[in-house]
Design a protein around this motif. Structure first.
Motif, PDB file in Angstrom:
ATOM      1  N   ARG A  64       0.832  -1.204   0.000  1.00  0.00           N
ATOM      2  CA  ARG A  64       0.000   0.000   0.000  1.00  0.00           C
ATOM      3  C   ARG A  64       0.868   1.255   0.000  1.00  0.00           C
ATOM      4  O   ARG A  64       1.744   1.411   0.830  1.00  0.00           O
ATOM      5  CB  ARG A  64      -0.909   0.013   1.235  1.00  0.00           C
ATOM      6  CG  ARG A  64      -1.892   1.202   1.223  1.00  0.00           C
ATOM      7  CD  ARG A  64      -2.172   1.698   2.622  1.00  0.00           C
ATOM      8  NE  ARG A  64      -0.977   2.173   3.295  1.00  0.00           N
ATOM      9  CZ  ARG A  64      -0.484   3.416   3.176  1.00  0.00           C
ATOM     10  NH1 ARG A  64      -1.059   4.290   2.379  1.00  0.00           N
ATOM     11  NH2 ARG A  64       0.602   3.755   3.836  1.00  0.00           N
ATOM     12  N   TRP A  78      -8.460   1.106   2.216  1.00  0.00           N
ATOM     13  CA  TRP A  78      -7.276   1.339   1.385  1.00  0.00           C
ATOM     14  C   TRP A  78      -6.529   0.031   1.142  1.00  0.00           C
ATOM     15  O   TRP A  78      -6.052  -0.236   0.038  1.00  0.00           O
ATOM     16  CB  TRP A  78      -6.374   2.370   2.045  1.00  0.00           C
ATOM     17  CG  TRP A  78      -5.395   3.020   1.111  1.00  0.00           C
ATOM     18  CD1 TRP A  78      -4.954   2.557  -0.104  1.00  0.00           C
ATOM     19  CD2 TRP A  78      -4.728   4.269   1.309  1.00  0.00           C
ATOM     20  NE1 TRP A  78      -4.057   3.429  -0.669  1.00  0.00           N
ATOM     21  CE2 TRP A  78      -3.904   4.493   0.176  1.00  0.00           C
ATOM     22  CE3 TRP A  78      -4.728   5.208   2.334  1.00  0.00           C
ATOM     23  CZ2 TRP A  78      -3.091   5.620   0.053  1.00  0.00           C
ATOM     24  CZ3 TRP A  78      -3.932   6.333   2.210  1.00  0.00           C
ATOM     25  CH2 TRP A  78      -3.121   6.540   1.070  1.00  0.00           C
ATOM     26  N   THR A 105      -5.713  -1.854  -2.398  1.00  0.00           N
ATOM     27  CA  THR A 105      -4.413  -2.405  -2.781  1.00  0.00           C
ATOM     28  C   THR A 105      -4.567  -3.833  -3.290  1.00  0.00           C
ATOM     29  O   THR A 105      -3.954  -4.222  -4.297  1.00  0.00           O
ATOM     30  CB  THR A 105      -3.450  -2.369  -1.581  1.00  0.00           C
ATOM     31  OG1 THR A 105      -3.351  -1.024  -1.095  1.00  0.00           O
ATOM     32  CG2 THR A 105      -2.057  -2.848  -1.985  1.00  0.00           C
TER      33      THR A 105
END
Length: 324
Positions: free
Chosen positions: A115, A260, A264
């Motif tokens: 990430r 998030w 990813t």
């Protein structure tokens, strides 16, 4: 849990995102429990006067700790703290180990090292990257017309926020524009992370630090000076993150980081646009346009897509610096 295992967990947990890469989260091992604190010396008193971003950042660190524990087969029970501040450290949460880890947490652990924030723009997203992805805390905008509108709003919001010389001074404090800066590889926003060329890096302190920016802004050039629309509009989607107004932003930060990491796993990189939430006018406009309920607050925005070129290296403090 011994000290070596604790340090390994912290090393993974501290990869969570934070506003301006301030890395305010601090960890302590106390009688088998992990305690997480906010280092108040890393607040952003101008840009984040109510500590919303501080709480979101520390919430992401809490989620990072849970995921890092799951990677080692350890479950986690999180209890948010109501303890008073101690010597510049605000208690955030206590994380108790459990015998069983959640399988979904362990799966996300594989995405932590991948990430990254990517500010250099986007190319076409992988096919199906945004399919079957819903969350109560996230409104995912894929329509090209709406992305174009949001890209313009991001620039408008950024220009308004940047009008404050105090805000620009605070931002410059966290910008690492030259490789001889002792913090270039440890925290803040360095030139590579900002996707900034060497010439711009040389003049940025002069433009942002003094009256020149004020003059140019008065001439209506603010959105051009801080503009990102050309890169924002290439995002495959823009995620609007909102949370119940009467609930803690620490839990909002946990949900934000989790989303998030899910992005990813879908082959996407992210680029936050917190200005939309920071500026009251655009926050209201965006909330109205996308029917975000009045009892929820827009707290962040994430531009998502496939990376256009190489992603920058991550800058982090050492593990020893974040253990208290």
């Amino acid at each position: 849990m011994d000290s070596l295992e604790f340090e390994a967990i912290v090393a993974q947990a501290m990869l969570a995102p934070s506003a301006h890469n301030t890395q305010p989260a601090r960890w302590r091992l106390n009688q088998g429990y992990i305690e997480l604190y906010a280092d108040l010396s890393r607040r952003l008193p101008v840009g984040d006067p109510n500590d919303r971003d501080l709480e979101v950042s520390c919430g992401a660190a809490v989620e990072g700790t849970v995921v890092a524990m799951a990677a080692r087969g350890i479950g986690a029970k999180v209890t948010l703290s109501d303890q008073p501040v101690e010597t510049g450290l605000r208690p955030i949460a206590r994380i108790a180990p459990k015998t069983t880890a959640e399988a979904k947490d362990a799966e996300l652990a594989a995405e932590v090292s991948k990430r990254l924030t990517h500010r250099a723009g986007f190319v076409t997203s992988p096919k199906g990257a945004f399919e079957d992805w819903e969350a109560t805390h996230m409104t995912l905008v894929e329509d090209r017309v709406e992305i174009e509108w949001l890209a313009k709003q991001i620039d408008i919001a950024s220009a308004r926020v940047m009008r404050s010389r105090a805000f620009r001074s605070e931002l410059l404090h966290w910008m690492r524009l030259h490789q001889d800066d002792p913090n270039y590889h440890t925290d803040g926003l360095n030139r590579e992370v900002l996707a900034m060329d060497a010439t711009t890096a040389r003049v940025a302190p002069t433009v942002l630090g003094g009256g020149l920016y004020d003059l140019l802004s008065l001439l209506g050039l603010g959105p051009h000076l801080s503009g990102e629309a050309a890169r924002s509009r290439d995002a495959g989607a823009i995620a609007l993150f909102h949370w119940p107004a009467n609930e803690t932003m620490i839990e909002a930060g946990r949900a934000f980081y989790r989303s998030w990491l899910q992005a990813t796993a879908r082959g996407l990189v992210g680029w936050p646009a917190a200005a939309l939430a920071d500026d009251p006018e655009t926050r209201v406009s965006v909330s109205d346009r996308f029917s975000i309920p009045g009892d929820r607050v827009l707290f962040n925005t994430l531009r998502l897509g496939a990376a256009n070129g190489a992603t920058p290296s991550r800058t982090r403090l050492s593990v020893r610096e974040v253990i208290v």
